[in-house]
Design an enzyme around this catalytic site. Structure first.
Site, mmCIF file in Angstrom:
data_model
loop_
_atom_site.group_PDB
_atom_site.id
_atom_site.type_symbol
_atom_site.label_atom_id
_atom_site.label_comp_id
_atom_site.label_asym_id
_atom_site.label_seq_id
_atom_site.Cartn_x
_atom_site.Cartn_y
_atom_site.Cartn_z
ATOM 1 N N ASP A 91 -1.314 1.326 -4.054
ATOM 2 C CA ASP A 91 -2.223 0.322 -4.614
ATOM 3 C C ASP A 91 -3.597 0.894 -4.941
ATOM 4 O O ASP A 91 -4.524 0.154 -5.264
ATOM 5 C CB ASP A 91 -2.342 -0.887 -3.683
ATOM 6 C CG ASP A 91 -2.994 -0.557 -2.346
ATOM 7 O OD1 ASP A 91 -2.962 0.624 -1.935
ATOM 8 O OD2 ASP A 91 -3.533 -1.472 -1.700
ATOM 9 N N ASP A 97 -2.638 6.264 -3.499
ATOM 10 C CA ASP A 97 -1.465 5.651 -2.885
ATOM 11 C C ASP A 97 -0.993 4.511 -3.783
ATOM 12 O O ASP A 97 -1.500 4.328 -4.888
ATOM 13 C CB ASP A 97 -1.754 5.198 -1.450
ATOM 14 C CG ASP A 97 -2.771 4.071 -1.369
ATOM 15 O OD1 ASP A 97 -3.461 3.815 -2.375
ATOM 16 O OD2 ASP A 97 -2.879 3.438 -0.302
ATOM 17 N N SER A 106 0.816 -1.214 0.000
ATOM 18 C CA SER A 106 0.000 0.000 0.000
ATOM 19 C C SER A 106 0.852 1.268 0.000
ATOM 20 O O SER A 106 1.595 1.525 -0.929
ATOM 21 C CB SER A 106 -0.960 -0.049 1.186
ATOM 22 O OG SER A 106 -1.952 0.935 1.083
ATOM 23 N N ASP A 136 -6.096 2.153 -3.325
ATOM 24 C CA ASP A 136 -7.323 1.972 -2.545
ATOM 25 C C ASP A 136 -7.594 3.192 -1.668
ATOM 26 O O ASP A 136 -8.593 3.256 -0.964
ATOM 27 C CB ASP A 136 -7.275 0.695 -1.699
ATOM 28 C CG ASP A 136 -6.198 0.714 -0.613
ATOM 29 O OD1 ASP A 136 -5.363 1.648 -0.604
ATOM 30 O OD2 ASP A 136 -6.190 -0.214 0.217
#
Length: 445
Positions: free
Chosen positions: A244, A242, A99, A246
């Site tokens: 990834d 960010d 992440s 999400d």
């Protein structure tokens, strides 16, 4: 030994996430998913970290060794994995990402066949299998029973169509100039295509991943560059994702970073205005500002609190039959379109809100004033139970006496202590935060 943290398994690649560890975890997870297998397929995606190749190959080896067929789709956002796992009728989905963490770290997130993150009891079941030496070594397949792996590169189109379907059909983005910061991460291909195809005038920054520059002074954790670009190009909106994708951070037309609680409030009311809410409840974590609760109450909406983490937001939403919720950090869930936080879905909804408000974003996204809050992430060396620290209880009692709202917890993914304080008196807030910082530095650093 506990393997899972607050958001899957995470650690330094090559230290915690070694090939042997990842293979063992892959076998354990695969054996767990086999219990409810319908299609014998598992989907694997990843972000743009260099170590993703190592982790991916270890997982593929593990899963095929116990008979699973694996579909590899390359760099894609975490919410895309959740969506495609269900859409492609897979038994499970796996996202390789840490992440917002630096590129040296990596992580593994698991999704069930419906695209939901695993519950704690499911993670515990995988941990039990992980430690069962006999079961692991008796599970290898031979001959024709060994699984296969194939790479599919065109599934990005499915996700793009899905994202565009989440945007109101009577609108387009032709009147908006938008800056996108993809953090050199998983959204670097998807985000520009979606916004361009919907008609926006798009400027993209930090969209050249090299395996080592994900989240590096860019994206949702470092939105200052985005703020400058929005002002420079006189854009209507800026969106930072960010690593990834999400999580979303929004910048308005003046270059101001929009607070996550304001975003939750204004989006919740916008959903209500469209009769799009499945209940009068909106879910947020215990970190949310008291002003959010008061604002939603004034709009006849109820705020439900849950533990920190978008997994817990999702579970609380299901419990309360809600279809909207999120965290002030930018994980926002529109469960009609995504089972987990989806920065792209959220960015499209923010764009629609601004268009339909017929106001500039600095006005449309500023519905109420927040109470003063202070949040710090303190780097620490150890994590003893906080209650065991001498003087800790007395500190909390003093904060309560002064009517200072507090939330103090260890990060589930990093060696950090998160301290959040909220009060009506900003000077008192700053003074007490400094006091707490010195206290914990003396005990934990």
């Amino acid at each position: 030994m506990k393997i899972f943290g607050t958001d899957g398994v995470r650690g330094k690649a090559g230290v915690k996430l070694t090939p042997m560890f990842v293979m063992r975890l892959g076998i354990a997870a695969g054996l767990y998913f086999k219990k409810h297998s319908k299609t014998n397929k598992i989907l694997i995606g990843k972000d743009t970290r260099k170590s993703g190749y190592m982790v991916e190959n270890a997982l593929v080896s593990a899963l095929t060794s116990i008979g699973y067929n694996v579909i590899q789709i390359g760099p894609m956002p975490t919410p895309a994995i959740a969506f495609l796992t269900e859409d492609m009728r897979c038994d499970a989905g796996i996202m390789i990402s840490a992440s917002h963490n630096p590129f040296e770290d990596n992580g593994i997130k698991f999704f069930n066949s419906y695209g939901y993150k695993l519950k704690e009891e499911e993670e515990k079941a995988i941990e039990e299998i992980f430690h069962d030496e006999e079961l692991l070594h008796s599970s290898y397949k031979v001959g024709e029973s060994v699984g296969s792996a194939k790479r599919i590169d065109d599934v990005i189109g499915r996700y793009i169509v899905h994202l565009k379907h989440s945007f109101p059909k009577h609108l387009n983005l032709q009147s908006l100039r938008i800056v996108l910061d993809t953090a050199n991460g998983a959204a670097y291909k998807v985000a520009p295509v979606v916004f361009s195809e919907l008609g926006a005038d798009v400027l993209v920054i930090n969209d050249e991943p090299n395996g080592c520059n994900i989240n590096e002074q860019c994206g949702a954790l470092h939105p200052n560059q985005l703020s400058q670009e929005v002002k420079k190009y006189r854009a209507d909106l800026g969106f930072a994702f960010d690593g990834d994708a999400d999580r979303l951070v929004v910048v308005d037309n003046l270059g101001n970073i929009v607070h996550g609680d304001k975003l939750l409030g204004v989006l919740g009311v916008y959903q209500k205005s469209k009769n799009a809410l499945s209940s009068q409840a909106i879910v947020a974590t215990s970190m949310s500002n008291l002003a959010l609760k008061e604002y939603l109450k004034s709009q006849d909406l109820e705020l439900k609190h849950c533990a920190i983490g978008d997994k817990f937001v999702s579970e609380c939403m299901q419990l309360n039959k809600a279809n909207f919720g999120g965290e002030q950090s930018g994980h926002i869930i529109f469960s009609d379109y995504a089972k987990t936080g989806d920065g792209l879905v959220c960015a499209l909804q923010v764009s629609a809100l601004v268009l339909e408000s017929k106001q500039v974003s600095s006005v449309a996204l500023n519905p109420f004033e927040l109470y003063p809050q202070s949040l710090i992430n303190l780097n620490i060396q150890k994590k003893p139970p906080l209650e065991s620290l001498k003087g800790y209880s007395a500190l909390l009692k003093e904060l309560d006496k002064l009517e200072i709202r507090h939330l103090i917890r260890y990060s589930g993914t990093e060696n950090k202590l998160r301290i959040l304080l909220e009060a009506k008196d900003e000077k008192l807030l700053e003074s007490k935060m400094q006091e707490l910082k010195e206290f914990f530095e003396g005990h934990l650093c």
